[in-house]
Write a protein that holds these residues in place. Structure first.
Motif, PDB file in Angstrom:
ATOM      1  N   GLY A 164     -26.486  -2.882 -11.675  1.00 22.57           N
ATOM      2  CA  GLY A 164     -26.596  -2.060 -12.872  1.00 22.57           C
ATOM      3  C   GLY A 164     -25.353  -2.157 -13.722  1.00 22.57           C
ATOM      4  N   LEU A 165     -24.890  -1.041 -14.242  1.00 24.09           N
ATOM      5  CA  LEU A 165     -23.705  -0.986 -15.078  1.00 24.09           C
ATOM      6  C   LEU A 165     -22.513  -0.612 -14.210  1.00 24.09           C
ATOM      7  CD1 LEU A 165     -25.185   1.171 -17.990  1.00 24.09           C
ATOM      8  CD2 LEU A 165     -25.528  -1.249 -17.504  1.00 24.09           C
ATOM      9  N   THR A 166     -21.400  -1.268 -14.405  1.00 21.32           N
ATOM     10  CA  THR A 166     -20.213  -0.974 -13.609  1.00 21.32           C
ATOM     11  C   THR A 166     -19.076  -0.549 -14.518  1.00 21.32           C
ATOM     12  OG1 THR A 166     -20.868  -2.602 -11.950  1.00 21.32           O
ATOM     13  CG2 THR A 166     -18.581  -1.860 -11.904  1.00 21.32           C
ATOM     14  N   VAL A 167     -18.416   0.532 -14.140  1.00 18.89           N
ATOM     15  CA  VAL A 167     -17.244   1.058 -14.835  1.00 18.89           C
ATOM     16  C   VAL A 167     -16.089   0.958 -13.850  1.00 18.89           C
ATOM     17  CG1 VAL A 167     -16.245   3.122 -15.879  1.00 18.89           C
ATOM     18  CG2 VAL A 167     -18.680   2.646 -16.181  1.00 18.89           C
ATOM     19  N   SER A 168     -15.102   0.120 -14.164  1.00 13.39           N
ATOM     20  CA  SER A 168     -13.952  -0.070 -13.281  1.00 13.39           C
ATOM     21  C   SER A 168     -12.769   0.730 -13.805  1.00 13.39           C
ATOM     22  CB  SER A 168     -13.573  -1.545 -13.217  1.00 13.39           C
ATOM     23  OG  SER A 168     -14.673  -2.317 -12.770  1.00 13.39           O
ATOM     24  N   THR A 169     -12.110   1.458 -12.901  1.00 14.87           N
ATOM     25  CA  THR A 169     -10.977   2.292 -13.301  1.00 14.87           C
ATOM     26  C   THR A 169      -9.673   1.747 -12.723  1.00 14.87           C
ATOM     27  OG1 THR A 169     -11.029   3.805 -11.424  1.00 14.87           O
ATOM     28  CG2 THR A 169     -12.503   4.311 -13.269  1.00 14.87           C
ATOM     29  N   ASN A 170      -8.566   2.238 -13.249  1.00 12.11           N
ATOM     30  CA  ASN A 170      -7.259   1.812 -12.749  1.00 12.11           C
ATOM     31  C   ASN A 170      -6.789   2.652 -11.565  1.00 12.11           C
ATOM     32  OD1 ASN A 170      -6.594   4.192 -14.034  1.00 12.11           O
ATOM     33  ND2 ASN A 170      -5.266   3.252 -15.563  1.00 12.11           N
ATOM     34  N   ALA A 171      -7.521   3.695 -11.195  1.00 12.03           N
ATOM     35  CA  ALA A 171      -7.063   4.552 -10.105  1.00 12.03           C
ATOM     36  C   ALA A 171      -8.181   5.004  -9.173  1.00 12.03           C
ATOM     37  CB  ALA A 171      -6.358   5.781 -10.668  1.00 12.03           C
ATOM     38  N   ASN A 172      -9.373   5.233  -9.693  1.00 14.66           N
ATOM     39  CA  ASN A 172     -10.439   5.838  -8.893  1.00 14.66           C
ATOM     40  C   ASN A 172     -11.482   4.863  -8.372  1.00 14.66           C
ATOM     41  OD1 ASN A 172      -9.341   8.401  -9.306  1.00 14.66           O
ATOM     42  ND2 ASN A 172     -10.332   8.542 -11.299  1.00 14.66           N
ATOM     43  N   VAL A 191     -10.659   4.211 -17.307  1.00 11.64           N
ATOM     44  CA  VAL A 191     -11.542   3.042 -17.312  1.00 11.64           C
ATOM     45  C   VAL A 191     -10.837   1.859 -17.979  1.00 11.64           C
ATOM     46  CG1 VAL A 191     -13.734   2.121 -18.156  1.00 11.64           C
ATOM     47  CG2 VAL A 191     -13.604   4.473 -17.298  1.00 11.64           C
ATOM     48  N   VAL A 192     -10.797   0.728 -17.274  1.00 10.48           N
ATOM     49  CA  VAL A 192     -10.148  -0.474 -17.787  1.00 10.48           C
ATOM     50  C   VAL A 192     -11.116  -1.645 -17.978  1.00 10.48           C
ATOM     51  CG1 VAL A 192      -7.860   0.124 -16.897  1.00 10.48           C
ATOM     52  CG2 VAL A 192      -9.457  -1.156 -15.450  1.00 10.48           C
ATOM     53  N   ARG A 193     -12.355  -1.509 -17.463  1.00  6.52           N
ATOM     54  CA  ARG A 193     -13.349  -2.572 -17.629  1.00  6.52           C
ATOM     55  C   ARG A 193     -14.744  -1.992 -17.532  1.00  6.52           C
ATOM     56  NH1 ARG A 193     -13.588  -8.430 -14.635  1.00  6.52           N
ATOM     57  NH2 ARG A 193     -14.074  -9.388 -16.610  1.00  6.52           N
ATOM     58  N   GLU A 194     -15.631  -2.480 -18.380  1.00 10.49           N
ATOM     59  CA  GLU A 194     -17.050  -2.116 -18.328  1.00 10.49           C
ATOM     60  C   GLU A 194     -17.841  -3.406 -18.277  1.00 10.49           C
ATOM     61  OE1 GLU A 194     -16.654   1.996 -20.878  1.00 10.49           O
ATOM     62  OE2 GLU A 194     -17.053   0.134 -21.959  1.00 10.49           O
ATOM     63  N   SER A 195     -18.879  -3.424 -17.438  1.00 11.26           N
ATOM     64  CA  SER A 195     -19.678  -4.640 -17.314  1.00 11.26           C
ATOM     65  C   SER A 195     -21.123  -4.300 -16.994  1.00 11.26           C
ATOM     66  CB  SER A 195     -19.093  -5.560 -16.236  1.00 11.26           C
ATOM     67  OG  SER A 195     -19.068  -4.903 -14.986  1.00 11.26           O
ATOM     68  N   THR A 196     -21.989  -5.256 -17.289  1.00  9.09           N
ATOM     69  CA  THR A 196     -23.404  -5.125 -16.972  1.00  9.09           C
ATOM     70  C   THR A 196     -23.892  -6.461 -16.432  1.00  9.09           C
ATOM     71  OG1 THR A 196     -25.600  -4.578 -17.819  1.00  9.09           O
ATOM     72  CG2 THR A 196     -24.090  -5.630 -19.374  1.00  9.09           C
ATOM     73  N   ASN A 197     -24.766  -6.417 -15.471  1.00 11.80           N
ATOM     74  CA  ASN A 197     -25.297  -7.654 -14.911  1.00 11.80           C
ATOM     75  C   ASN A 197     -26.616  -8.040 -15.562  1.00 11.80           C
ATOM     76  OD1 ASN A 197     -23.245  -8.323 -13.110  1.00 11.80           O
ATOM     77  ND2 ASN A 197     -23.962  -6.813 -11.665  1.00 11.80           N
ATOM     78  N   TRP A 198     -27.676  -7.286 -15.322  1.00 10.30           N
ATOM     79  CA  TRP A 198     -28.975  -7.688 -15.871  1.00 10.30           C
ATOM     80  C   TRP A 198     -29.524  -6.731 -16.918  1.00 10.30           C
ATOM     81  CZ3 TRP A 198     -32.675  -4.065 -14.706  1.00 10.30           C
ATOM     82  CH2 TRP A 198     -32.446  -3.272 -13.581  1.00 10.30           C
ATOM     83  N   ASN A 199     -28.818  -5.694 -17.256  1.00  7.78           N
ATOM     84  CA  ASN A 199     -29.263  -4.747 -18.281  1.00  7.78           C
ATOM     85  C   ASN A 199     -28.534  -4.959 -19.599  1.00  7.78           C
ATOM     86  OD1 ASN A 199     -31.038  -2.928 -16.777  1.00  7.78           O
ATOM     87  ND2 ASN A 199     -29.206  -2.404 -15.639  1.00  7.78           N
ATOM     88  N   TRP A 200     -29.184  -4.591 -20.692  1.00  9.88           N
ATOM     89  CA  TRP A 200     -28.504  -4.397 -21.967  1.00  9.88           C
ATOM     90  C   TRP A 200     -27.927  -2.997 -21.855  1.00  9.88           C
ATOM     91  CZ3 TRP A 200     -29.176  -7.743 -26.408  1.00  9.88           C
ATOM     92  CH2 TRP A 200     -29.886  -8.914 -26.104  1.00  9.88           C
ATOM     93  N   ALA A 201     -26.678  -2.814 -22.267  1.00  9.04           N
ATOM     94  CA  ALA A 201     -26.034  -1.538 -21.997  1.00  9.04           C
ATOM     95  C   ALA A 201     -25.128  -1.090 -23.129  1.00  9.04           C
ATOM     96  CB  ALA A 201     -25.208  -1.659 -20.723  1.00  9.04           C
ATOM     97  N   ALA A 202     -24.967   0.226 -23.224  1.00  9.77           N
ATOM     98  CA  ALA A 202     -23.982   0.829 -24.122  1.00  9.77           C
ATOM     99  C   ALA A 202     -23.137   1.787 -23.302  1.00  9.77           C
ATOM    100  CB  ALA A 202     -24.665   1.568 -25.264  1.00  9.77           C
ATOM    101  N   GLY A 243     -24.857  -9.693 -18.421  1.00  3.92           N
ATOM    102  CA  GLY A 243     -23.838 -10.626 -17.963  1.00  3.92           C
ATOM    103  C   GLY A 243     -22.495 -10.499 -18.662  1.00  3.92           C
ATOM    104  N   GLU A 244     -22.379  -9.613 -19.637  1.00  2.41           N
ATOM    105  CA  GLU A 244     -21.117  -9.455 -20.356  1.00  2.41           C
ATOM    106  C   GLU A 244     -20.237  -8.374 -19.745  1.00  2.41           C
ATOM    107  OE1 GLU A 244     -21.923 -10.772 -24.943  1.00  2.41           O
ATOM    108  OE2 GLU A 244     -22.196  -8.653 -24.464  1.00  2.41           O
ATOM    109  N   HIS A 245     -18.951  -8.424 -20.087  1.00  4.69           N
ATOM    110  CA  HIS A 245     -18.008  -7.381 -19.699  1.00  4.69           C
ATOM    111  C   HIS A 245     -16.982  -7.216 -20.822  1.00  4.69           C
ATOM    112  CE1 HIS A 245     -15.577 -10.885 -18.555  1.00  4.69           C
ATOM    113  NE2 HIS A 245     -14.537 -10.096 -18.798  1.00  4.69           N
ATOM    114  N   ARG A 246     -16.276  -6.113 -20.785  1.00  8.00           N
ATOM    115  CA  ARG A 246     -15.216  -5.856 -21.759  1.00  8.00           C
ATOM    116  C   ARG A 246     -14.046  -5.217 -21.037  1.00  8.00           C
ATOM    117  NH1 ARG A 246     -16.236  -4.510 -27.219  1.00  8.00           N
ATOM    118  NH2 ARG A 246     -17.782  -6.142 -26.947  1.00  8.00           N
ATOM    119  N   ASP A 247     -12.867  -5.827 -21.181  1.00  2.00           N
ATOM    120  CA  ASP A 247     -11.639  -5.238 -20.654  1.00  2.00           C
ATOM    121  C   ASP A 247     -11.114  -4.260 -21.693  1.00  2.00           C
ATOM    122  OD1 ASP A 247     -11.604  -6.639 -18.209  1.00  2.00           O
ATOM    123  OD2 ASP A 247     -10.860  -8.422 -19.228  1.00  2.00           O
ATOM    124  N   LEU A 248     -10.607  -3.119 -21.244  1.00  2.00           N
ATOM    125  CA  LEU A 248     -10.223  -2.024 -22.137  1.00  2.00           C
ATOM    126  C   LEU A 248      -8.795  -1.550 -21.889  1.00  2.00           C
ATOM    127  CD1 LEU A 248     -13.532  -0.135 -21.469  1.00  2.00           C
ATOM    128  CD2 LEU A 248     -12.980  -1.359 -23.562  1.00  2.00           C
TER     129      LEU A 248
END
Length: 120
Positions: free
Chosen positions: A39-47, A75-86, A99-104
């Motif tokens: 699904g959608l993944t939200v990567s953090t710098n601490a949690n 949050v330092v990165r957001e990504s999605t594998n097979w979904n269109w996401a906001a 398949g896209e991601h964004r570093d933040l």
């Protein structure tokens, strides 16, 4: 020999049943997990990482966590594998194609949206 065969059948049936539970969960959730549902993944710098999956639509972090959490911080990165996401962040919304991601530069996420193809 019949007892051994029965035990093997029970073990296989139990394994299949448990496997089905793992594959179908979570329906609407966000938690500190890998992301077995792609699904959608939200990567953090601490949690750690938070993963959201489920049906199409807009969902606040509060809704996804059953009210236990209002946002995801650091949050330092957001990504999605097979979904269109906001991803609705403290700096604005980010839309990603499958398949896209964004570093933040460290933001807060308030809500997520899973949508149909073609909107970005």
């Amino acid at each position: 020999m019949h007892i051994g065969r029965k035990l093997a059948t029970i073990a296989v049936t139990t394994g299949v049943a448990l496997g089905a539970v793992v594959v179908t969960a979570p329906a609407h959730a966000i938690d500190r997990v890998g992301c077995p549902t792609n699904g959608l993944t939200v990567s953090t710098n601490a949690n750690g990482n938070f993963c959201a999956a489920g049906s199409i639509g807009y969902k606040t972090i509060s809704t996804l966590t059953g009210g236990s959490q209002g946002d995801v911080r650091g949050v330092v990165r957001e990504s999605t594998n097979w979904n269109w996401a906001a991803f609705y962040n403290s700096t604005g919304a980010i839309q990603l194609k499958p398949g896209e991601h964004r570093d933040l530069p460290t933001v807060i996420v308030y809500a997520l949206e899973i949508d149909n193809p073609g909107w970005t």
